[in-house]
Scaffold this motif. Structure first.
Motif, mmCIF file in Angstrom:
data_model
loop_
_atom_site.group_PDB
_atom_site.id
_atom_site.type_symbol
_atom_site.label_atom_id
_atom_site.label_comp_id
_atom_site.label_asym_id
_atom_site.label_seq_id
_atom_site.Cartn_x
_atom_site.Cartn_y
_atom_site.Cartn_z
ATOM 1 N N ALA A 1 0.832 -1.199 0.000
ATOM 2 C CA ALA A 1 0.000 0.000 0.000
ATOM 3 C C ALA A 1 0.872 1.256 0.000
ATOM 4 C CB ALA A 1 -0.925 0.002 1.213
ATOM 5 N N ILE A 2 1.956 1.227 0.766
ATOM 6 C CA ILE A 2 2.846 2.389 0.846
ATOM 7 C C ILE A 2 3.594 2.588 -0.463
ATOM 8 C CG2 ILE A 2 4.895 3.326 1.985
ATOM 9 C CD1 ILE A 2 3.927 2.038 4.574
ATOM 10 N N VAL A 3 4.015 1.496 -1.117
ATOM 11 C CA VAL A 3 4.760 1.644 -2.372
ATOM 12 C C VAL A 3 3.886 2.266 -3.458
ATOM 13 C CG1 VAL A 3 4.288 -0.582 -3.511
ATOM 14 C CG2 VAL A 3 6.510 0.520 -3.798
ATOM 15 N N LYS A 4 2.577 2.047 -3.360
ATOM 16 C CA LYS A 4 1.663 2.677 -4.317
ATOM 17 C C LYS A 4 1.687 4.198 -4.156
ATOM 18 C CE LYS A 4 -3.135 2.584 -5.910
ATOM 19 N NZ LYS A 4 -4.476 1.976 -5.734
ATOM 20 N N ARG A 5 1.642 4.673 -2.910
ATOM 21 C CA ARG A 5 1.717 6.118 -2.656
ATOM 22 C C ARG A 5 3.105 6.660 -3.030
ATOM 23 N NH1 ARG A 5 -2.673 5.775 -3.112
ATOM 24 N NH2 ARG A 5 -4.355 5.772 -1.591
ATOM 25 N N PHE A 6 4.128 5.868 -2.707
ATOM 26 C CA PHE A 6 5.491 6.288 -3.026
ATOM 27 C C PHE A 6 5.661 6.460 -4.536
ATOM 28 C CE2 PHE A 6 9.800 5.313 -4.331
ATOM 29 C CZ PHE A 6 10.555 6.159 -3.526
ATOM 30 N N ALA A 7 5.136 5.504 -5.315
ATOM 31 C CA ALA A 7 5.263 5.569 -6.772
ATOM 32 C C ALA A 7 4.553 6.802 -7.326
ATOM 33 C CB ALA A 7 4.696 4.300 -7.407
ATOM 34 N N GLU A 8 3.393 7.132 -6.774
ATOM 35 C CA GLU A 8 2.669 8.327 -7.212
ATOM 36 C C GLU A 8 3.510 9.582 -6.983
ATOM 37 O OE1 GLU A 8 -0.906 8.194 -4.968
ATOM 38 O OE2 GLU A 8 -1.896 6.739 -6.268
ATOM 39 N N LEU B 1 12.992 -0.781 -5.728
ATOM 40 C CA LEU B 1 14.012 -0.188 -6.589
ATOM 41 C C LEU B 1 13.379 0.450 -7.826
ATOM 42 C CD1 LEU B 1 17.025 0.299 -7.147
ATOM 43 C CD2 LEU B 1 17.055 -1.921 -8.335
ATOM 44 N N LEU B 2 12.446 -0.278 -8.456
ATOM 45 C CA LEU B 2 11.777 0.252 -9.635
ATOM 46 C C LEU B 2 10.921 1.469 -9.278
ATOM 47 C CD1 LEU B 2 10.704 -3.025 -11.461
ATOM 48 C CD2 LEU B 2 12.581 -1.488 -12.044
ATOM 49 N N ALA B 3 10.305 1.417 -8.092
ATOM 50 C CA ALA B 3 9.519 2.570 -7.651
ATOM 51 C C ALA B 3 10.404 3.791 -7.451
ATOM 52 C CB ALA B 3 8.775 2.233 -6.354
ATOM 53 N N SER B 4 11.611 3.575 -6.929
ATOM 54 C CA SER B 4 12.548 4.684 -6.718
ATOM 55 C C SER B 4 13.029 5.274 -8.035
ATOM 56 C CB SER B 4 13.753 4.210 -5.905
ATOM 57 O OG SER B 4 13.352 3.744 -4.627
ATOM 58 N N ARG B 5 13.028 4.450 -9.085
ATOM 59 C CA ARG B 5 13.439 4.934 -10.407
ATOM 60 C C ARG B 5 12.284 5.564 -11.186
ATOM 61 N NH1 ARG B 5 16.943 -0.277 -12.610
ATOM 62 N NH2 ARG B 5 18.734 -0.064 -11.195
ATOM 63 N N GLY B 6 11.079 5.477 -10.616
ATOM 64 C CA GLY B 6 9.913 5.984 -11.328
ATOM 65 C C GLY B 6 9.437 5.053 -12.421
ATOM 66 N N GLU B 7 9.809 3.765 -12.337
ATOM 67 C CA GLU B 7 9.468 2.800 -13.380
ATOM 68 C C GLU B 7 8.373 1.838 -12.955
ATOM 69 O OE1 GLU B 7 13.043 0.791 -14.431
ATOM 70 O OE2 GLU B 7 14.149 2.626 -14.914
ATOM 71 N N ASP C 1 0.070 0.852 -9.438
ATOM 72 C CA ASP C 1 -0.608 -0.226 -8.734
ATOM 73 C C ASP C 1 0.304 -1.446 -8.746
ATOM 74 O OD1 ASP C 1 -2.240 -2.296 -7.823
ATOM 75 O OD2 ASP C 1 -4.039 -1.316 -8.600
ATOM 76 N N PRO C 2 0.810 -1.884 -7.580
ATOM 77 C CA PRO C 2 1.736 -3.023 -7.556
ATOM 78 C C PRO C 2 1.105 -4.324 -8.012
ATOM 79 C CG PRO C 2 1.125 -2.360 -5.322
ATOM 80 C CD PRO C 2 0.604 -1.304 -6.241
ATOM 81 N N PHE D 1 1.442 -4.402 -11.682
ATOM 82 C CA PHE D 1 2.854 -4.678 -11.953
ATOM 83 C C PHE D 1 3.160 -6.161 -11.819
ATOM 84 C CE2 PHE D 1 6.955 -5.492 -9.876
ATOM 85 C CZ PHE D 1 7.818 -5.122 -10.894
ATOM 86 N N ALA D 2 2.689 -6.784 -10.723
ATOM 87 C CA ALA D 2 2.982 -8.194 -10.477
ATOM 88 C C ALA D 2 2.388 -9.097 -11.553
ATOM 89 C CB ALA D 2 2.467 -8.604 -9.104
ATOM 90 N N LEU D 3 1.236 -8.712 -12.108
ATOM 91 C CA LEU D 3 0.569 -9.535 -13.113
ATOM 92 C C LEU D 3 1.173 -9.390 -14.499
ATOM 93 C CD1 LEU D 3 -3.168 -9.004 -12.085
ATOM 94 C CD2 LEU D 3 -1.775 -11.045 -11.712
ATOM 95 N N THR D 4 1.902 -8.316 -14.721
ATOM 96 C CA THR D 4 2.442 -8.062 -16.057
ATOM 97 C C THR D 4 3.966 -8.160 -16.129
ATOM 98 O OG1 THR D 4 2.457 -5.674 -15.575
ATOM 99 C CG2 THR D 4 0.501 -6.578 -16.670
ATOM 100 N N ASP D 5 4.631 -8.228 -14.985
ATOM 101 C CA ASP D 5 6.093 -8.270 -14.946
ATOM 102 C C ASP D 5 6.575 -9.715 -15.038
ATOM 103 O OD1 ASP D 5 8.787 -7.152 -14.395
ATOM 104 O OD2 ASP D 5 8.563 -8.300 -12.530
ATOM 105 N N LYS D 6 7.424 -10.002 -16.018
ATOM 106 C CA LYS D 6 7.897 -11.367 -16.237
ATOM 107 C C LYS D 6 8.694 -11.887 -15.050
ATOM 108 C CE LYS D 6 8.079 -11.101 -21.294
ATOM 109 N NZ LYS D 6 8.941 -11.199 -22.495
ATOM 110 N N MET D 7 9.537 -11.047 -14.477
ATOM 111 C CA MET D 7 10.325 -11.473 -13.329
ATOM 112 C C MET D 7 9.426 -11.842 -12.148
ATOM 113 S SD MET D 7 13.274 -12.089 -11.986
ATOM 114 C CE MET D 7 14.528 -11.276 -12.981
#
Length: 484
Positions: A366-373, A448-454, A458-459, A462-468
């Motif tokens: 939940a926090i990473v969502k706000r952080f990414a915004e 890390l990706l959130a810190s890069r703005g990438e 919505d995590p 991200f989880a449903l579309t990210d291959k890794m």
């Protein structure tokens, strides 16, 4: 000998005034409904007075709503095809009038913003300028002069019938039938709405149903697989999914103004005007009715958790999401409610290990969502304008909260592996330690990706579309199977 050059006569259509409707025509949404949604969110204490104003007439009702809120006309979902046509006609010297049933003050603000209208006609608090009254108003303003008209709904039929040239924008089914019955063929159609079914699916956010797979977790983690429990878990999944979609729609309708100012969210169905608020309320009513009916086939306790989930989501949509830090606690709590609902549906108790792990993990998400915004706003150099109370200066502190919560979840899981409880469910517990580095890898990668703005805001998406992420999830599943 002098030569005289004769200028070609302007076409008759250029000389005729062009009159255009506002709601549903120039703007794809209904400005009255938009204003009511903003009023409900920002000044709910004024809502009880609406009934009294409605008894005084629709024009008085519109005037009261316009007095109560100031709709952001700069970010309204304008019909771009129609607006481009009007700008071209204005450049050719044609007189264009905005003739609308909306309150006159709101209509003038729209006209001032666009700067293409020669005059504005609208409801004045006493007369609701729609249908025949709008036609009479145009005749009083233009005299016997012929005019062209652009409308979108059945109240525009009298004007389209008397117009020299009838044009429509996103015409309703009722208007199409009315035009056919009168033998009127529009000369231009400004259609700017995608397929309705695709738009509805986008509004209900089917991809977000993945979050509701958590209702299967209590049954799966307790290794209690029976036909009845699987069926009950599936029904619980459907109930939560329908309820979640209804809550998303309500949230989107309350947030239309903030979403319209957002680079990505302005494409959402309600913010973009591709789906009307009335249709949204209809979907909400049907989905909630189906969810409540589904609870009759599940244990009574499940209904209680579902109602608590609904109450929490509504409180979040209307108020709690604008309270700093409380919003992320509520979001993480909604994940935990899904677990509790799944446990109630299958009569499976939730262990203290699962409770602790879920609280810390979901709080981090939940926090990473706000952080990414905030990080995306920082990169773009913009300021937060969604009313959530966070500042770009809060980024580092929010990062600290989120990463600490993520590693707290890792610690809880490590303690669980080392406890006696794990030996009851797993034969080869040593394999479970391989999950820890995978968990750390995924959480660190997300941050890390959130810190890069990438990171998508919505995590879950991200989880449903990210291959890794999908590979890590598959590896965790294989390790768990071996451990069992």
């Amino acid at each position: 000998m002098a030569t005289t050059i004769l200028e070609p006569e302007a076409p008759a259509a250029v000389l005729r005034p062009l009159c255009v409707d506002l709601d549903g025509t120039l703007v794809k949404s209904d400005t009255l409904v938009d204003s009511l949604l903003v009023l409900a969110r920002t000044r709910p204490r004024r809502l009880p007075a609406l009934c009294g104003r409605l008894f005084r007439g629709k024009a008085a009702f519109k005037a009261y709503v316009t007095e109560s809120v100031s709709l952001d006309v700069a970010h309204l979902p304008y019909n771009r095809k129609l607006l481009q046509f009007l700008q071209q006609e204005r450049a050719r010297g044609r007189a264009i009038y905005l003739a609308t049933g909306a309150d006159l003050r709101l209509a003038r603000r729209v006209a001032d913003h666009l700067g293409i209208f020669s005059g504005v006609l609208g409801s004045d608090g006493a007369t609701n300028l729609t249908g025949k009254r709008k036609l009479d108003g145009l005749r009083a303003h233009l005299g016997s002069e012929a005019f062209d008209y652009i409308g979108n709904a059945s109240p525009d039929l009298p004007l389209l019938a008397h117009a020299s040239e009838a044009m429509v924008a996103n015409p309703s089914a009722a208007l199409r039938r009315g035009l056919r019955s009168r033998g009127i063929v529009p000369t231009r159609v400004f259609e700017e709405r995608p397929h309705s079914l695709r738009t509805m699916l986008k509004a209900v956010r089917v991809h977000q149903w993945a979050k509701n797979l958590l209702v299967f977790a209590p049954m799966l983690l307790a290794h209690r697989f029976t036909h009845g429990k699987v069926l009950h878990s599936f029904m619980a999944f459907c109930c939560f999914s329908l309820s979640a979609s209804a809550a998303y729609i309500v949230n989107d309708m309350f947030d239309i103004e903030a979403d319209r100012r957002h680079a990505q969210k302005r494409q959402r169905p309600f913010a973009s005007g591709d789906l009307s608020a009335l249709t949204g309320f209809g979907i909400v009513a049907v989905f909630l009715a189906l969810a409540i009916c589904g609870t009759h086939y599940l244990p009574f306790r499940f209904g209680g958790w579902l109602l608590l989930y609904l109450a929490t989501t509504m409180a979040y949509s209307t108020y709690l999401k604008r309270v700093v830090l409380v919003d992320v606690l509520v979001l993480s709590g909604l994940y935990t409610l899904r677990l509790l609902g799944g446990g109630a549906a299958t009569h499976t108790p939730i262990s203290h290990w699962l409770s602790g792990f879920s609280i810390f993990l979901f709080l981090s998400l939940a926090i990473v969502k706000r952080f990414a915004e905030l990080e995306n706003m920082r990169i773009l150099g913009s300021k937060p304008n969604n009313g959530r109370g966070y500042l770009v200066a809060d980024i580092e502190q929010i990062r600290t909260f989120g990463t600490a919560s993520a590693f707290a979840a890792v610690v809880v899981f490590a303690n669980y592996i080392g406890s006696h409880d794990v030996t009851i469910l797993y034969r080869h517990t040593q394999w479970l330690w391989l999950i820890l580095p995978l968990m750390v890898l995924w959480l660190c990668r997300v941050w890390l990706l959130a810190s890069r703005g990438e990171l998508n805001e919505d995590p879950v998406v991200f989880a449903l579309t990210d291959k890794m992420s999908l590979l890590i999830g598959a590896a965790v599943g294989i390790i768990t199977f071996i451990a069992v």
